[in-house]
Enzyme design. Sequence first.
Site, PDB file in Angstrom:
ATOM      1  N   ARG A   1       0.844  -1.210   0.000  1.00 37.52           N
ATOM      2  CA  ARG A   1       0.000   0.000   0.000  1.00 37.52           C
ATOM      3  C   ARG A   1       0.873   1.252   0.000  1.00 37.52           C
ATOM      4  O   ARG A   1       0.540   2.278  -0.580  1.00 37.52           O
ATOM      5  CB  ARG A   1      -0.960  -0.001   1.205  1.00 37.52           C
ATOM      6  CG  ARG A   1      -1.743   1.299   1.348  1.00 37.52           C
ATOM      7  CD  ARG A   1      -3.072   1.150   2.110  1.00 37.52           C
ATOM      8  NE  ARG A   1      -3.005   0.296   3.265  1.00 37.52           N
ATOM      9  CZ  ARG A   1      -2.468   0.633   4.438  1.00 37.52           C
ATOM     10  NH1 ARG A   1      -1.939   1.839   4.606  1.00 37.52           N
ATOM     11  NH2 ARG A   1      -2.453  -0.216   5.447  1.00 37.52           N
TER      12      ARG A   1
ATOM     13  N   TYR B   1     -16.177  16.141 -17.237  1.00 38.64           N
ATOM     14  CA  TYR B   1     -16.645  14.756 -17.217  1.00 38.64           C
ATOM     15  C   TYR B   1     -17.753  14.626 -16.154  1.00 38.64           C
ATOM     16  O   TYR B   1     -17.573  15.068 -15.008  1.00 38.64           O
ATOM     17  CB  TYR B   1     -15.458  13.829 -16.911  1.00 38.64           C
ATOM     18  CG  TYR B   1     -15.867  12.425 -16.570  1.00 38.64           C
ATOM     19  CD1 TYR B   1     -16.671  11.697 -17.436  1.00 38.64           C
ATOM     20  CD2 TYR B   1     -15.473  11.832 -15.371  1.00 38.64           C
ATOM     21  CE1 TYR B   1     -17.076  10.407 -17.119  1.00 38.64           C
ATOM     22  CE2 TYR B   1     -15.861  10.547 -15.050  1.00 38.64           C
ATOM     23  CZ  TYR B   1     -16.664   9.844 -15.922  1.00 38.64           C
ATOM     24  OH  TYR B   1     -17.069   8.578 -15.608  1.00 38.64           O
TER      25      TYR B   1
ATOM     26  N   ASP C   1      -7.127  18.247 -15.211  1.00 41.98           N
ATOM     27  CA  ASP C   1      -7.364  16.873 -15.667  1.00 41.98           C
ATOM     28  C   ASP C   1      -6.878  16.801 -17.116  1.00 41.98           C
ATOM     29  O   ASP C   1      -7.457  17.422 -18.009  1.00 41.98           O
ATOM     30  CB  ASP C   1      -8.870  16.563 -15.562  1.00 41.98           C
ATOM     31  CG  ASP C   1      -9.210  15.130 -15.984  1.00 41.98           C
ATOM     32  OD1 ASP C   1      -8.464  14.568 -16.821  1.00 41.98           O
ATOM     33  OD2 ASP C   1     -10.218  14.592 -15.505  1.00 41.98           O
TER      34      ASP C   1
ATOM     35  N   LYS D   1      -7.549   5.660 -20.030  1.00 41.83           N
ATOM     36  CA  LYS D   1      -7.772   6.149 -21.396  1.00 41.83           C
ATOM     37  C   LYS D   1      -6.484   6.046 -22.227  1.00 41.83           C
ATOM     38  O   LYS D   1      -6.005   4.954 -22.463  1.00 41.83           O
ATOM     39  CB  LYS D   1      -8.317   7.571 -21.344  1.00 41.83           C
ATOM     40  CG  LYS D   1      -9.396   7.790 -20.286  1.00 41.83           C
ATOM     41  CD  LYS D   1     -10.627   6.935 -20.507  1.00 41.83           C
ATOM     42  CE  LYS D   1     -11.769   7.420 -19.640  1.00 41.83           C
ATOM     43  NZ  LYS D   1     -12.560   6.415 -19.003  1.00 41.83           N
TER      44      LYS D   1
HETATM   45  C1  LIG Z   1     -11.757  13.490 -18.338  1.00 46.94           C
HETATM   46  C2  LIG Z   1     -11.993  12.336 -17.412  1.00 46.94           C
HETATM   47  N1  LIG Z   1     -11.510  12.381 -16.148  1.00 46.94           N
HETATM   48  C3  LIG Z   1     -11.695  11.355 -15.288  1.00 46.94           C
HETATM   49  C4  LIG Z   1     -12.407  10.229 -15.649  1.00 46.94           C
HETATM   50  C5  LIG Z   1     -12.598   9.108 -14.662  1.00 46.94           C
HETATM   51  O1  LIG Z   1     -11.716   8.080 -14.927  1.00 46.94           O
HETATM   52  P1  LIG Z   1     -11.970   6.519 -14.619  1.00 46.94           P
HETATM   53  O2  LIG Z   1     -13.082   6.073 -15.500  1.00 46.94           O
HETATM   54  O3  LIG Z   1     -10.660   5.896 -14.915  1.00 46.94           O
HETATM   55  O4  LIG Z   1     -12.336   6.433 -13.188  1.00 46.94           O
HETATM   56  C6  LIG Z   1     -12.910  10.129 -16.944  1.00 46.94           C
HETATM   57  C7  LIG Z   1     -13.668   8.928 -17.357  1.00 46.94           C
HETATM   58  O5  LIG Z   1     -14.273   8.870 -18.402  1.00 46.94           O
HETATM   59  C8  LIG Z   1     -12.704  11.214 -17.852  1.00 46.94           C
HETATM   60  O6  LIG Z   1     -13.184  11.177 -19.111  1.00 46.94           O
END
Ligand SMILES: Cc1ncc(COP(=O)(O)O)c(C=O)c1O
Length: 382
Positions: free
Chosen positions: A50, A102, A174, A199
């Site tokens: 961890r 998102y 992000d 992604k």
């Molecule tokens: C821009 C963005 N940030 C964060 C996330 C969240 O990621 P995760 O699906 O890996 O939890 C997503 C998911 O689609 C996203 O498109």
Amino acid sequence: MSISIDTTCIHGKNHIEENHPYRSLTTPIFQVATFAHPGIGKSTGYDYSRVGNPTRDDLEQVVNDLEHGSGCLATTNGMAAIWLTLELFSPGDHIVASEDLYGGSVRLFDAVRDSHGLSVDYINTSHPELVRKAINEHTKALYIETPSNPMMEVTDLSEMRKIADEHGLLLIVDNTFLSPYYQNPIDFGADIVIHSGTKYLEGHNDTLAGFVISKTADLHDKLSFLYKTTGPCLAPFDCFLVLRGIKTLAVRLERQQENAIRIAKWLRSNKNVTDVYYVGLEDHPGYETNKKQTRGFGGMISFRTKDKETAERVLAKVKIITFAESLGGVESLITYPMIQTHGYIDPQVREKLGITDTLLRLSVGIEDADDLIRDLEQAFNE
Ligand SMILES: Cc1ncc(COP(=O)(O)O)c(C=O)c1O
């Protein structure tokens, strides 16, 4: 010796392989929870997974190198990365976030509003003057997606840094949509960069992952403490898969962008399409700003069909492109943001942002662009 980003994807900045047992070329999977102590008060550098795991360390090192950070933490998925970052704040704190975000991030912000006493205002951050107006005495951070999901709005990161400096705020970005291959927010003033590693970084639609990269060692130390305390650690096998995915990040993204440019131009000439949102089109309102702070445009396109029936027909008829909810992988995916990624968002807010029943989002993969265009062509046909 300075090395390029393409080479960093494969070896990290300092040839991570050199430290591996038996000089194995790829990072071994240390599928282990605990490590023996050589003696009282002694450690091999690893005690408990961890807190630290050699497979995860390699992955964190490569992502940190790619994002020009002072430290990186690999989490179970992107939401865990955002959640961990929010743990930096205290009840009463206020965050100004991009309004086109998102949907899962908005859902999380709503949850912490109730459980942690944080408040969030959603603003069109491509207009710095609106961001300035939204700041109050409790504001502690700016939270930005650029390009945003799904409307591809571009926010000027240097302008956000100026505002953050004026008010002593953290700038959190992000960077999922462009990945470190095309954009390094820390170079433009971000304090924290977040990724859904699920992604582009992993790139094969088979593993969830997330990352939090800090600009300073001090911030990384604070986040590391929260990480080991709350435990959102990415498992060793998943770390191995993401490390393997990152090795091809450069070639995948070059191809995805090349395909996306062709598809965006083709969509533009299609009589069934009224609008194409792609930051690589020269008349995109954010084109110049995006160019200033990135090395490319990526593989994400949103577009608007002439009516709802056309959108539904395309989703039903695509054959090579898959109707599914994610992005950034080698397979092309098409998403209906209104009911999928942004299903959680208040319908009035969705309407205002343009996330309606005619909006589709395409994550362009690495298939042959002609095949993808032919697939869209037959899907548009009645
Ligand atoms: C821009 C963005 N940030 C964060 C996330 C969240 O990621 P995760 O699906 O890996 O939890 C997503 C998911 O689609 C996203 O498109």
